[in-house]
Design an enzyme around this catalytic site. Structure first.
Site, short mmCIF file in Angstrom:
data_model
loop_
_atom_site.label_atom_id
_atom_site.label_comp_id
_atom_site.label_asym_id
_atom_site.label_seq_id
_atom_site.Cartn_x
_atom_site.Cartn_y
_atom_site.Cartn_z
N TRP A 1 0.82 -1.22 0.00
CA TRP A 1 0.00 0.00 0.00
C TRP A 1 0.85 1.26 0.00
O TRP A 1 0.42 2.31 -0.50
CB TRP A 1 -1.01 -0.01 1.15
CG TRP A 1 -2.03 -1.08 0.93
CD1 TRP A 1 -2.22 -2.22 1.65
CD2 TRP A 1 -2.99 -1.15 -0.15
NE1 TRP A 1 -3.23 -2.98 1.11
CE2 TRP A 1 -3.71 -2.36 0.01
CE3 TRP A 1 -3.30 -0.32 -1.22
CZ2 TRP A 1 -4.72 -2.74 -0.88
CZ3 TRP A 1 -4.31 -0.70 -2.10
CH2 TRP A 1 -5.01 -1.90 -1.92
N ASP B 1 -1.54 6.38 6.23
CA ASP B 1 -2.63 5.51 5.78
C ASP B 1 -2.93 4.52 6.91
O ASP B 1 -2.15 3.60 7.16
CB ASP B 1 -2.18 4.78 4.50
CG ASP B 1 -3.24 3.84 3.95
OD1 ASP B 1 -4.29 3.66 4.62
OD2 ASP B 1 -3.03 3.29 2.85
N LYS C 1 -12.21 -1.89 6.39
CA LYS C 1 -11.38 -2.82 7.15
C LYS C 1 -11.84 -2.83 8.61
O LYS C 1 -12.46 -3.77 9.07
CB LYS C 1 -9.90 -2.44 7.06
CG LYS C 1 -9.16 -2.84 5.77
CD LYS C 1 -9.83 -2.43 4.51
CE LYS C 1 -9.12 -2.85 3.24
NZ LYS C 1 -8.00 -2.06 2.84
C1 LIG Z 1 -7.43 -1.58 1.54
C2 LIG Z 1 -6.34 -0.60 1.67
C3 LIG Z 1 -6.18 0.45 0.74
C4 LIG Z 1 -7.05 0.61 -0.47
O1 LIG Z 1 -8.33 0.96 -0.10
P1 LIG Z 1 -9.47 1.33 -1.15
O2 LIG Z 1 -10.57 1.81 -0.26
O3 LIG Z 1 -9.79 0.08 -1.91
O4 LIG Z 1 -8.96 2.40 -2.05
C5 LIG Z 1 -5.16 1.34 0.94
N1 LIG Z 1 -4.33 1.24 2.01
C6 LIG Z 1 -4.46 0.24 2.91
C7 LIG Z 1 -3.52 0.18 4.07
C8 LIG Z 1 -5.47 -0.69 2.77
O5 LIG Z 1 -5.60 -1.68 3.67
#
Ligand SMILES: *Cc1c(COP(=O)(O)O)cnc(C)c1O
Length: 361
Positions: free
Chosen positions: A103, A172, A196
């Site tokens: 990511w 993030d 998540k």
């Molecule tokens: C799932 C995830 C993403 C991507 O998320 P989207 O909502 O599909 O754009 C980005 N960063 C992390 C750490 C993730 O777990």
């Protein structure tokens, strides 16, 4: 109640049962309106009140200071990876990226068209099995920000040390927000797709220090502008109303369960038990991440004999243990242990893994 699986999916992920029950009960008639929340205007007073309550609950859950704005946006975490440089860096300005897994790489890719994105350090050469030592980070000094991934959902690497930097740290937190107490003021910006650890897909939380929104950024449309969303309480256009409502129910559930302190203890203990089962399997299972930065939320693991993978998943499925197949980028298995996953699921997984190892070891 129909049968529910033990759902280890990495996302969209399991939701708390009381939340699903409440949403089900309110689907025909929300708050006596004779319609569901998915069928009313986002300009109506009851909707605006629900949205304000969700923000208040999120602020309470995460102890968000007043000098931070909270936004509820669409486009997922990936869109934020592009909006961050567009809003918070000048064209071609330097921005620093710490890469500890998949990511972090996507964040870099989304930023590259807009900034001089530099990799301060990367765990790639080491197969993303750890976080590059701080002494090896090559910080630019004049960067608009330092971007980090708090928890790498696929590689199972979690930053455990406070990040010290002279520039604002943007993180993030998609897969670890609300999993334990954090100090929001350590960060200039935090973003997290809800699917998540916070609720359903289709809605993303952005927590940003208000003064940063005075940065000019880059030429962009209003709809891509954080300050505009803030000025309109995240209702610049039609928001994802049902997702917002479900997210609000999840936030309330987390507060009722004891908040991030309670989840912090629970998550640490559950992850420790699963890693202990892996490490104690005499090599039948293995996780290759450096123990100090192993993720508490996403536990990737491999069977010594990969030809048993399909059989492992089949037998797990028979016991209602679902969503354990690893991401295609790394293969193997992955168990995601988000807040809404019941403790019984973790116990059932560990029991199953030990029995499977005995039978096939
Ligand atoms: C799932 C995830 C993403 C991507 O998320 P989207 O909502 O599909 O754009 C980005 N960063 C992390 C750490 C993730 O777990």
């Amino acid at each position: 109640m129909s049968h529910r699986i033990f759902n280890f999916s990495a996302g969209p992920a399991t939701l708390p049962e009381p939340v699903l029950r409440q949403a089900q009960a309110e689907l025909m008639d929300w708050q006596g309106m004779g319609a569901s929340i998915a069928e009313i205007s986002h300009r109506s007073a009851p909707f605006i009140e629900m949205a304000a309550q969700a923000e208040a609950d999120l602020r309470r859950l995460l102890s968000v200071p007043d000098d931070y704005a909270v936004l509820f946006l669409q486009g997922g975490a990936t869109l934020q990876q592009a909006l961050i440089p567009l809003n918070l860096a000048a064209p071609g300005q330097v921005a620093d990226y710490l890469i500890t897994g998949h990511w972090g790489q996507t964040a870099l890719k989304q930023a590259r068209p807009y900034v001089d994105a530099r990799v301060v350090a990367s765990g790639e050469a080491n197969g993303y099995r750890g976080v590059p030592p701080r002494a090896d980070w090559c910080l630019s000094g004049d960067a608009a920000y330092l971007h980090v991934t708090a928890n790498e959902t696929i590689h199972g690497v979690e930053l455990r040390d406070r990040i010290e930097a002279d520039v604002p740290v943007f993180a993030d937190f998609s897969s670890s927000i609300a999993s334990e107490p954090i100090d929001v003021s350590d960060y200039g910006l935090i973003y997290a797709g809800a699917q998540k650890n916070l609720g359903p897909s289709g809605i993303t939380v952005v927590i940003v220090r208000r003064d940063l929104l005075n940065r000019a950024g880059q030429p962009r449309a209003d709809i891509l502008t954080y300050a505009s969303h803030m000025a309109r309480d995240s209702m610049l256009n039609t928001p994802p109303t049902f997702n917002w409502y479900l997210l609000g129910l999840c936030l309330r559930w987390m507060l009722d369960e004891g908040g991030v302190e309670a989840f912090g203890h629970r998550n640490a203990s559950r992850a420790a038990r699963l890693y202990a089962a892996i490490d104690g399997s005499e090599g039948f299972y293995r996780n290759e991440v450096a123990p100090a930065v192993r993720s508490r939320m996403n536990v990737p693991f491999f069977l010594r004999d990969a030809t048993l993978d399909a059989e492992f998943l089949r037998q797990a499925g028979e016991r209602g243990l679902m969503g354990l197949k690893g991401h295609k980028v790394v293969g193997g298995m992955r168990a995601s242990l988000y807040n809404a996953l019941p403790d019984a699921a973790v116990r059932a997984l560990i029991d199953f893994m030990q029995e499977f190892a005995q039978r096939h070891g």
